[in-house]
Design an enzyme around this catalytic site. Structure first.
Site, PDB file in Angstrom:
ATOM      1  N   ASN A  10       0.825  -1.239  -0.028  1.00 25.77           N
ATOM      2  CA  ASN A  10       0.065   0.118  -0.071  1.00 25.77           C
ATOM      3  C   ASN A  10       0.730   1.127  -0.035  1.00 25.77           C
ATOM      4  O   ASN A  10       1.427   1.624   1.029  1.00 25.77           O
ATOM      5  CB  ASN A  10      -0.891  -0.008   1.328  1.00 25.77           C
ATOM      6  CG  ASN A  10      -1.762   1.462   1.494  1.00 25.77           C
ATOM      7  OD1 ASN A  10      -1.841   1.799   0.492  1.00 25.77           O
ATOM      8  ND2 ASN A  10      -2.381   1.326   2.489  1.00 25.77           N
ATOM      9  N   LYS A  12       0.219   4.100  -0.389  1.00 29.05           N
ATOM     10  CA  LYS A  12      -0.712   5.499   0.256  1.00 29.05           C
ATOM     11  C   LYS A  12      -0.433   6.584  -0.815  1.00 29.05           C
ATOM     12  O   LYS A  12      -0.415   6.410  -1.981  1.00 29.05           O
ATOM     13  CB  LYS A  12      -0.055   5.538   1.669  1.00 29.05           C
ATOM     14  CG  LYS A  12      -0.300   4.305   2.450  1.00 29.05           C
ATOM     15  CD  LYS A  12      -0.142   4.529   3.947  1.00 29.05           C
ATOM     16  CE  LYS A  12      -0.215   3.395   4.658  1.00 29.05           C
ATOM     17  NZ  LYS A  12      -0.154   3.451   6.153  1.00 29.05           N
ATOM     18  N   HIS A  93      -9.822   1.387   4.234  1.00 28.19           N
ATOM     19  CA  HIS A  93      -8.611   1.545   5.033  1.00 28.19           C
ATOM     20  C   HIS A  93      -8.842   2.646   6.281  1.00 28.19           C
ATOM     21  O   HIS A  93      -9.752   3.499   5.980  1.00 28.19           O
ATOM     22  CB  HIS A  93      -7.293   2.175   4.255  1.00 28.19           C
ATOM     23  CG  HIS A  93      -6.003   1.988   5.018  1.00 28.19           C
ATOM     24  ND1 HIS A  93      -5.614   3.043   5.812  1.00 28.19           N
ATOM     25  CD2 HIS A  93      -4.713   1.116   4.636  1.00 28.19           C
ATOM     26  CE1 HIS A  93      -4.384   2.447   6.524  1.00 28.19           C
ATOM     27  NE2 HIS A  93      -4.225   1.520   5.694  1.00 28.19           N
ATOM     28  N   GLU A  95      -7.275   4.849   7.541  1.00 26.21           N
ATOM     29  CA  GLU A  95      -6.907   6.168   7.361  1.00 26.21           C
ATOM     30  C   GLU A  95      -7.978   6.950   6.722  1.00 26.21           C
ATOM     31  O   GLU A  95      -8.525   8.196   6.861  1.00 26.21           O
ATOM     32  CB  GLU A  95      -5.421   6.352   6.387  1.00 26.21           C
ATOM     33  CG  GLU A  95      -4.463   5.885   7.457  1.00 26.21           C
ATOM     34  CD  GLU A  95      -3.061   5.655   6.786  1.00 26.21           C
ATOM     35  OE1 GLU A  95      -3.145   5.754   5.531  1.00 26.21           O
ATOM     36  OE2 GLU A  95      -2.348   4.908   7.127  1.00 26.21           O
ATOM     37  N   GLU A 164      -5.935  -5.086  10.460  1.00 28.33           N
ATOM     38  CA  GLU A 164      -4.860  -3.794  10.500  1.00 28.33           C
ATOM     39  C   GLU A 164      -5.380  -3.167  12.011  1.00 28.33           C
ATOM     40  O   GLU A 164      -6.093  -1.977  11.700  1.00 28.33           O
ATOM     41  CB  GLU A 164      -4.799  -2.827   9.321  1.00 28.33           C
ATOM     42  CG  GLU A 164      -4.495  -3.546   8.083  1.00 28.33           C
ATOM     43  CD  GLU A 164      -3.761  -2.497   7.321  1.00 28.33           C
ATOM     44  OE1 GLU A 164      -2.575  -2.648   6.826  1.00 28.33           O
ATOM     45  OE2 GLU A 164      -4.454  -1.503   6.961  1.00 28.33           O
ATOM     46  N   GLY A 170       2.145   2.026  11.017  1.00 29.70           N
ATOM     47  CA  GLY A 170       3.201   2.687  10.933  1.00 29.70           C
ATOM     48  C   GLY A 170       4.009   3.276  12.268  1.00 29.70           C
ATOM     49  O   GLY A 170       4.836   4.443  12.281  1.00 29.70           O
ATOM     50  N   SER A 209       2.840  -2.365  10.475  1.00 34.60           N
ATOM     51  CA  SER A 209       4.179  -2.443  10.832  1.00 34.60           C
ATOM     52  C   SER A 209       4.880  -3.875  10.367  1.00 34.60           C
ATOM     53  O   SER A 209       5.474  -4.349  10.975  1.00 34.60           O
ATOM     54  CB  SER A 209       4.461  -2.075  12.036  1.00 34.60           C
ATOM     55  OG  SER A 209       4.188  -0.984  12.516  1.00 34.60           O
TER      56      SER A 209
HETATM   57  P1  PGA Z   1       2.642  -0.088   7.769  1.00 36.22           P
HETATM   58  O1  PGA Z   1       1.071   0.434   6.937  1.00 36.22           O
HETATM   59  O2  PGA Z   1       2.913  -1.363   6.968  1.00 36.22           O
HETATM   60  O3  PGA Z   1       3.418   1.380   7.341  1.00 36.22           O
HETATM   61  O4  PGA Z   1       2.617   0.139   9.206  1.00 36.22           O
HETATM   62  C1  PGA Z   1       0.186  -0.683   6.936  1.00 36.22           C
HETATM   63  C2  PGA Z   1      -1.151  -0.180   6.172  1.00 36.22           C
HETATM   64  O5  PGA Z   1      -1.621   0.882   6.584  1.00 36.22           O
HETATM   65  O6  PGA Z   1      -1.892  -0.767   5.328  1.00 36.22           O
END
Ligand code: PGA
Length: 256
Positions: A10, A12, A93, A95, A164, A170, A209
């Site tokens: 992803n 982003k 997601h 976010e 997730e 992150g 992560s």
């Molecule tokens: P990350 O993000 O691997 O940077 O923690 C995962 C995601 O948001 O899909």
């Protein structure tokens, strides 16, 4: 049942024309691991160029609108994503659920819109740190899943789920193997309840992560059928070791 693992990147809001070399590097290296499915979910505006750069390699989107077309300034429909060369899209997601205030109903409508035109979906669910600390994580995630799942599985397009935990995205923090196993078992239970034997064939990814250093352990947990990877998917040097870790544990679910 051991499913073929899916490792999804992803990107982003990262990725310019100058990053297409990284897409090529990832696609080329992924060919060494035919027992793993790999997809890169890039910004919508990069999909067509990425898909042209790596024919035969799967490119995905990161969101989709629930309507087929119309007066929705700035939005992208499922047919537009397919037309640009995407084979699937991330939906729901955290976010977007947070920043764009996407409700379960809206997420569900997006999932149905994508599947109805043959666009695969990675549907994301996950709890906040407050919910985890209250001890309500499994119930909250199962409720979120229930509200976001499509009424029927239309057509052949894949529906995968990504668990997730918001607090793991992150941050470098990840749940224990026991917590991941517990959540994935609960998600599997809900999928079987909703879709019967089709629920057994749906891949459940872990996200938050995932790094080369922890991927092997995560992939060996029962009912972890792959990963959704953010930061570590931006560079082939980080992402390909995660794909390799999935290839290494393929067919060997061990931690229950
Ligand atoms: P990350 O993000 O691997 O940077 O923690 C995962 C995601 O948001 O899909």
């Amino acid at each position: 049942m051991a499913l073929k693992k899916l490792v999804a990147g992803n990107w982003k809001m990262h990725g310019l024309s100058s990053d297409l070399g990284e897409v090529r590097a990832i696609a080329a290296a992924a060919q060494d691991y035919p027992n793993v499915d790999v997809v890169l979910c890039v910004p919508a505006i990069l999909i067509e160029r990425a898909a042209r750069a790596v024919p035969g390699f799967a490119i995905g989107g990161q969101d989709v609108h629930s309507e087929e077309k119309g007066a929705h300034t700035g939005c992208t429909s499922a047919l537009m994503l397919l037309d640009a060369g995407a084979s699937l899209t991330i939906v729901g997601h955290s976010e977007r659920r947070e920043a764009q205030r996407e409700s379960d109903d809206e997420v569900k409508a997006k999932v149905e819109a994508a599947l109805s035109v043959g666009l695969g979906v990675i549907l994301c669910v996950g709890e906040s740190i407050e919910v985890r600390e209250r001890g309500d994580a499994v119930a909250a995630v199962v409720a979120q899943l229930e509200g976001s799942l499509p009424d029927t599985l239309a057509g052949e397009a894949e529906l995968a789920i990504a668990y997730e935990p918001i607090w793991a995205i992150g941050t470098g923090k990840i749940p224990t193997t026991g917590e991941i196993a517990e959540m994935h078992a609960a998600i599997r239970g809900k999928l079987k309840e909703r879709y019967g034997s089709d629920g057994d064939a749906m891949r459940i990814l872990y996200g938050g992560s995932v790094k080369p250093s922890n991927a092997g352990e995560i992939f060996s947990i029962a009912d972890v059928d792959g990963a959704l990877v953010g930061g570590a998917s931006l560079k082939a040097a980080d992402f390909i070791p995660i794909v390799a870790a999935a290839a290494a544990v393929e067919g060997a679910d061990t931690i229950a």
